[in-house]
Design a protein around this motif. Structure first.
Motif, mmCIF file in Angstrom:
data_model
loop_
_atom_site.group_PDB
_atom_site.id
_atom_site.type_symbol
_atom_site.label_atom_id
_atom_site.label_comp_id
_atom_site.label_asym_id
_atom_site.label_seq_id
_atom_site.Cartn_x
_atom_site.Cartn_y
_atom_site.Cartn_z
ATOM 1 N N ARG A 224 6.531 1.140 13.147
ATOM 2 C CA ARG A 224 7.924 0.889 12.823
ATOM 3 C C ARG A 224 8.618 2.239 12.918
ATOM 4 O O ARG A 224 8.053 3.248 12.449
ATOM 5 C CB ARG A 224 8.036 0.417 11.372
ATOM 6 N N GLU B 69 2.208 6.457 2.835
ATOM 7 C CA GLU B 69 1.548 5.350 3.527
ATOM 8 C C GLU B 69 0.670 4.569 2.541
ATOM 9 O O GLU B 69 -0.435 4.984 2.216
ATOM 10 C CB GLU B 69 0.687 5.883 4.679
ATOM 11 N N PRO B 70 1.171 3.442 2.044
ATOM 12 C CA PRO B 70 0.390 2.661 1.076
ATOM 13 C C PRO B 70 -1.050 2.413 1.555
ATOM 14 O O PRO B 70 -2.000 2.630 0.829
ATOM 15 C CB PRO B 70 1.188 1.371 0.966
ATOM 16 N N CYS B 71 -1.193 1.936 2.777
ATOM 17 C CA CYS B 71 -2.534 1.812 3.354
ATOM 18 C C CYS B 71 -2.493 2.308 4.793
ATOM 19 O O CYS B 71 -3.116 3.283 5.152
ATOM 20 C CB CYS B 71 -3.033 0.364 3.304
ATOM 21 N N GLY B 72 -1.718 1.602 5.615
ATOM 22 C CA GLY B 72 -1.688 1.933 7.036
ATOM 23 C C GLY B 72 -2.768 1.137 7.736
ATOM 24 O O GLY B 72 -3.918 1.096 7.285
ATOM 25 N N LEU B 73 -2.380 0.456 8.787
ATOM 26 C CA LEU B 73 -3.369 -0.310 9.552
ATOM 27 C C LEU B 73 -3.576 0.321 10.926
ATOM 28 O O LEU B 73 -4.658 0.250 11.498
ATOM 29 C CB LEU B 73 -2.910 -1.767 9.706
ATOM 30 N N VAL C 245 -2.065 -8.443 6.795
ATOM 31 C CA VAL C 245 -2.971 -8.540 5.651
ATOM 32 C C VAL C 245 -3.044 -9.974 5.123
ATOM 33 O O VAL C 245 -4.136 -10.523 4.928
ATOM 34 C CB VAL C 245 -2.537 -7.556 4.533
ATOM 35 N N ASN D 187 -6.899 -2.230 2.320
ATOM 36 C CA ASN D 187 -6.839 -3.349 3.269
ATOM 37 C C ASN D 187 -7.970 -3.232 4.279
ATOM 38 O O ASN D 187 -8.503 -2.149 4.512
ATOM 39 C CB ASN D 187 -5.541 -3.304 4.067
ATOM 40 N N HIS E 197 2.688 -3.657 -1.430
ATOM 41 C CA HIS E 197 2.386 -3.152 -0.085
ATOM 42 C C HIS E 197 3.274 -1.968 0.259
ATOM 43 O O HIS E 197 2.966 -1.209 1.169
ATOM 44 C CB HIS E 197 2.563 -4.252 0.958
ATOM 45 N N ASN E 198 4.393 -1.886 -0.410
ATOM 46 C CA ASN E 198 5.293 -0.768 -0.153
ATOM 47 C C ASN E 198 6.294 -0.660 -1.292
ATOM 48 O O ASN E 198 7.073 -1.568 -1.531
ATOM 49 C CB ASN E 198 6.030 -0.986 1.175
ATOM 50 N N GLY F 132 2.758 -4.569 8.385
ATOM 51 C CA GLY F 132 1.381 -4.715 7.906
ATOM 52 C C GLY F 132 1.182 -5.855 6.914
ATOM 53 O O GLY F 132 0.105 -6.451 6.859
ATOM 54 N N LEU F 133 2.227 -6.175 6.140
ATOM 55 C CA LEU F 133 2.099 -7.261 5.162
ATOM 56 C C LEU F 133 1.588 -8.538 5.823
ATOM 57 O O LEU F 133 0.651 -9.178 5.330
ATOM 58 C CB LEU F 133 3.467 -7.503 4.490
ATOM 59 N N VAL G 55 -2.575 -1.151 -2.050
ATOM 60 C CA VAL G 55 -3.474 -1.308 -0.913
ATOM 61 C C VAL G 55 -4.343 -0.090 -0.564
ATOM 62 O O VAL G 55 -4.968 -0.068 0.493
ATOM 63 C CB VAL G 55 -2.687 -1.835 0.306
ATOM 64 N N GLN H 5 9.586 6.584 6.720
ATOM 65 C CA GLN H 5 8.256 6.529 6.096
ATOM 66 C C GLN H 5 7.144 6.995 7.034
ATOM 67 O O GLN H 5 6.163 7.597 6.626
ATOM 68 C CB GLN H 5 7.964 5.079 5.648
HETATM 69 C C1 GLC Z 1 3.165 -1.926 4.349
HETATM 70 C C2 GLC Z 1 2.761 -0.467 4.189
HETATM 71 C C3 GLC Z 1 1.476 -0.165 4.948
HETATM 72 C C4 GLC Z 1 0.401 -1.196 4.597
HETATM 73 C C5 GLC Z 1 0.937 -2.610 4.816
HETATM 74 C C6 GLC Z 1 -0.053 -3.689 4.430
HETATM 75 O O1 GLC Z 1 3.603 -2.167 5.656
HETATM 76 O O2 GLC Z 1 3.789 0.393 4.639
HETATM 77 O O3 GLC Z 1 0.993 1.121 4.620
HETATM 78 O O4 GLC Z 1 -0.725 -0.999 5.411
HETATM 79 O O5 GLC Z 1 2.092 -2.809 4.035
HETATM 80 O O6 GLC Z 1 -0.498 -3.579 3.118
#
Ligand code: GLC
Length: 478
Positions: free
Chosen positions: A302, A379-383, A28, A249, A168-169, A24-25, A216, A306
């Motif tokens: 992935r 899950e920091p954000c999750g896309l 974003v 995000n 992000h994590n 996801g990084l 995020v 997590q």
């Molecule tokens: C990481 C996190 C995910 C987030 C992404 C972008 O991959 O695990 O939750 O959406 O970063 O910020």
């Protein structure tokens, strides 16, 4: 600050899509700049020039020259390649560090990313761009905040630059031997601020030396202050709580549009939702599953702890006993890859396991499935849930981090809610949510969940504005 001048932001990241992305990084840092630019920010991006980046991306790029970056006694050249487009990207070229097969996972990752951070600061001497804010992302960029505060700040060009560090994590922290500080030419008396159980933590360097910290989603911003989610840095997060905020995000709503996306089989919208079924039939054909109208549950992820895949493995057979199909796409931990391969071997007409990384297939899965499973441990954000919502595929998620900020449990009385949410990381919790989803699927209410999903808005519009507010706040802080 002169409010008429555009804000100047330099985003630093070890991954930027479409050039390099392992999760996801990259998504974003590849889409936020587009949204910032639309909102008037002068934004540029710096990333390493990895060997794996396709050559075609460099056609028409400018080579700006090279300079020498010193890491203690070692001197290494840093070439700069400028690529213009939706936003300007500067690639830092050094084949010794980045001309390798993978992005990470080498014994000298400390040196590689120390070099990246230092070279990213030095680049300002060559590109005629002094940013107001340097926006760092994840552990690979933590040392930049340290280098700026403890060394570069002495020089006029760098004196007024502020930093934002985005997590992000929290699980991946970049923990390296103490001597890494020496490599950065930073005196050992800074060690306490970056120390993590006797080693140096790149993540902690970012957390301690940045002007502001963001993560995020709002929920994850709260969670990382707790023992359960802080991965040993919860104390640091609590001590810097006044500098921490959460900004959700977004995803690119133009590229990910079911009405126009060329990657999917048949385009559709909420008004022609019956066409979604055609996508399912096509995907079943492509993956060798029986072509019939049964609920299709998918996972694009992935394959890591997590993402809650252990939980899925505990109930997989039970799920497969129902009249459903399961589609999985992703790579990761071998034990999980093996588990899902074996499952496909035993239930060939019910599950399709695809251990690979394939953007087009991912998109087709988002468009074709009925439900999207994402029972993350954290899950920091999750896309994934955002992509699936956009394509009318209903997320089944655990109530954590960004998942709890984007998915609300469907209420059959009020017809509100865009997914199915369970709270506890248990087989019972997950099975309960899947059963709920299946019972609504077979009822007249399903059309409401799909409508609510497709009408949810997780485009960058709102979040880009929040970043701009945050940049302004940082610029004005002492
Ligand atoms: C990481 C996190 C995910 C987030 C992404 C972008 O991959 O695990 O939750 O959406 O970063 O910020």
């Amino acid at each position: 600050m002169d409010t008429n001048k555009p804000i100047k932001v330099l985003i630093i990241s070890s991954e930027v899509a479409p050039y390099a992305k392992s999760g996801g990084l990259g998504d974003v840092t590849g889409s936020l700049p587009v949204a910032l630019r639309k909102n008037g920010v002068d934004v540029r991006v710096v990333m390493p020039k990895y060997k794996s980046i396709k050559n075609e991306y460099f056609i028409g790029c400018k080579y700006l020259g090279s300079y020498e970056t010193h890491l203690s006694w070692r001197k290494q050249p840093a070439g700069i390649i400028q690529k213009d487009g939706d936003f300007t990207t500067y690639f830092i070229e050094n084949n010794y560090y980045f001309g390798r097969d993978k992005y990470y996972g080498y014994d000298d990752d400390n040196e590689r990313f120390a070099f990246f951070c230092k070279a990213a600061l030095e680049i300002l001497q060559f590109i005629d761009f002094i940013p107001d804010v340097i926006h760092c992302n994840d552990w690979q960029t933590g040392p930049l905040c340290l280098l700026l505060k403890e060394y570069f700040n002495k020089f006029a060009d760098y004196k007024n630059i502020k930093t934002l560090f985005t997590i992000h994590n929290m699980q991946y922290q970049g923990i390296f031997p103490r001597y890494t500080l020496e490599m950065l030419e930073i005196s050992d008396w800074c060690f306490d601020s970056v120390e993590f159980y006797g080693s140096m933590s790149f993540m902690k360097a970012g957390l301690m030396y940045s002007d502001m910290i963001s993560t995020v989603s709002s929920t994850y911003a709260k969670e990382i202050k707790t023992f359960q989610y802080g991965y040993g840095l919860d104390g640091v997060m609590r001590s810097r709580a006044d500098k921490l905020c959460g900004i959700l995000n977004g995803i690119d709503y133009e590229k990910n549009n079911p009405e126009t996306d060329k990657r999917i089989y048949v385009n559709f919208s909420i008004d022609s939702i019956e066409k979604k079924k055609q996508n399912k039939l096509e995907l079943q054909k492509q993956l060798g599953l029986n072509q019939k109208d049964v609920p299709m549950i998918s996972i694009v992820s992935r394959l890591a702890e997590q993402k809650g895949l252990d939980l899925v493995s505990w109930v997989a057979e039970e799920i497969l006993n129902r009249d459903i199909q399961l589609v999985l796409l992703g790579t990761g931990e071998k034990r999980l890859e093996d588990f899902f391969r074996d499952l496909a071997y035993r239930y060939p007409d019910k599950i399709s396991t695809n251990i690979l990384f394939d953007d087009t297939l991912a998109q087709r899965i988002y468009a074709s499935s009925d439900m999207f499973l994402m029972p993350s441990l954290f899950e920091p954000c999750g896309l994934g849930q955002m992509f699936s919502l956009r394509y009318g595929t209903i997320p089944i998620v655990r109530k954590t981090g960004g998942l709890s900020d984007t998915v609300t449990h469907f209420d059959r009385n009020t017809k509100q809610g865009n997914g199915f949410v369970f709270e506890h990381y248990t087989s019972d919790g997950l099975l309960w949510a899947i059963n709920e989803a299946l019972s609504v699927y077979y009822s007249d209410d399903w059309k409401y969940v799909v409508k609510n999903a497709m009408e949810s808005d997780f485009s960058w519009n709102t979040s880009a504005k929040k970043y701009i507010e945050l940049y302004k706040k940082i610029i004005n802080c002492d």
